[in-house]
Design a protein around this motif. Sequence first.
Motif, PDB file in Angstrom:
ATOM      1  N   SER A  64      -3.901   7.109  -2.648  1.00 60.17           N
ATOM      2  CA  SER A  64      -3.440   5.872  -2.028  1.00 60.17           C
ATOM      3  C   SER A  64      -3.898   4.704  -2.876  1.00 60.17           C
ATOM      4  N   GLY A 117      -0.902  10.943  -7.931  1.00 62.82           N
ATOM      5  CA  GLY A 117      -0.134  11.004  -6.691  1.00 62.82           C
ATOM      6  C   GLY A 117       0.947  12.060  -6.763  1.00 62.82           C
ATOM      7  N   ARG A 144       0.922   5.502  -0.384  1.00 63.10           N
ATOM      8  CA  ARG A 144       0.188   6.769  -0.430  1.00 63.10           C
ATOM      9  C   ARG A 144       1.164   7.884  -0.770  1.00 63.10           C
ATOM     10  N   THR A 193       0.850  -1.188   0.000  1.00 64.94           N
ATOM     11  CA  THR A 193       0.000   0.000   0.000  1.00 64.94           C
ATOM     12  C   THR A 193       0.886   1.237   0.000  1.00 64.94           C
TER      13      THR A 193
END
Length: 312
Positions: free
Chosen positions: A64, A90, A59, A57
Amino acid sequence: MYTTPGGRMAGERPTAYWTWQLELPTGDVVRSSVDAVLTVVFLLGREHLAVAVPHMTVRAGTVSAEFAVHGSSLAENAARIAEELQNAGGDSSDRGVSILTDCVGTWVDADGESHREPLLTRVRAEAQDGRLSIAVAAFGDAFLPWDLSGAPQPAVYQRNAPRLAAALAAITVALRSPIHPGDETALALPTAGGAVNRLNADGEVLDLTVPLARLTSNTPLFVPTHPSDDQMVFELLGSPEGPVPVAFTSLDILIERLGTAQPWAAVRAERFITLMDRLGAPPVRLDPPVVPDARRWMADDVLAYEEEFSRG
């Protein structure tokens, strides 16, 4: 809750953790951060402490997403993940980057048989202002000289602790950063090369299964609260994994850990644990250690809240 390698129930919390701090190279913060995390995972994998990574994961800014790791090229994976995250919008320029990776790993029992654990290690990273902080957490009691009931386990320890020590040493070399053992957890005390069991005031290994074994649905737990004029508000305490609900098996222990001014309430174990589960909180920690310099309620703090409520 989950069963630790030694067979005790320990909850989904790390036994010990270690951190490294390093300067990021100029350029793509996301790619550099992902590359560093994948390097750590690879080195854990060499010792079979991370044989599979279900997902990563990442972010960056307000975006995210979860990513799978394909193949064996760390650089290619880092470049791909950075590109996909950038394409999704992002932006790490002002809000930093955070990465979380839970790893499947194996531990070895006293007979030499390997066991696959769905969560044996975890890698977490935070990048901000050109600096990257990486933390590695290990779960279960296979790396400890004694299991969580306080029984010695020399064969298990000899088969697993050297693997952890080798991985930590390799990570330290690869990141070119000194290792920083984390704070004492509810289960162990991290060292530069692994972890050791917690001891009581007499220097004896703690049996950490006793509080859990003694709990019944009506067992009273003493829970720290926050002053409020209309409802009971339970306080969460800070931990390496974030805020967690805590409870103490006696009022004396609560006062010893949190001080005489700490507001508290006595709650039936079943009620409190069920409530925390419904709220989606992490597993309740019983009688957790509290670092000496942690902020504690003072009498003046409580009086100030009471005066504020009376004026309202």
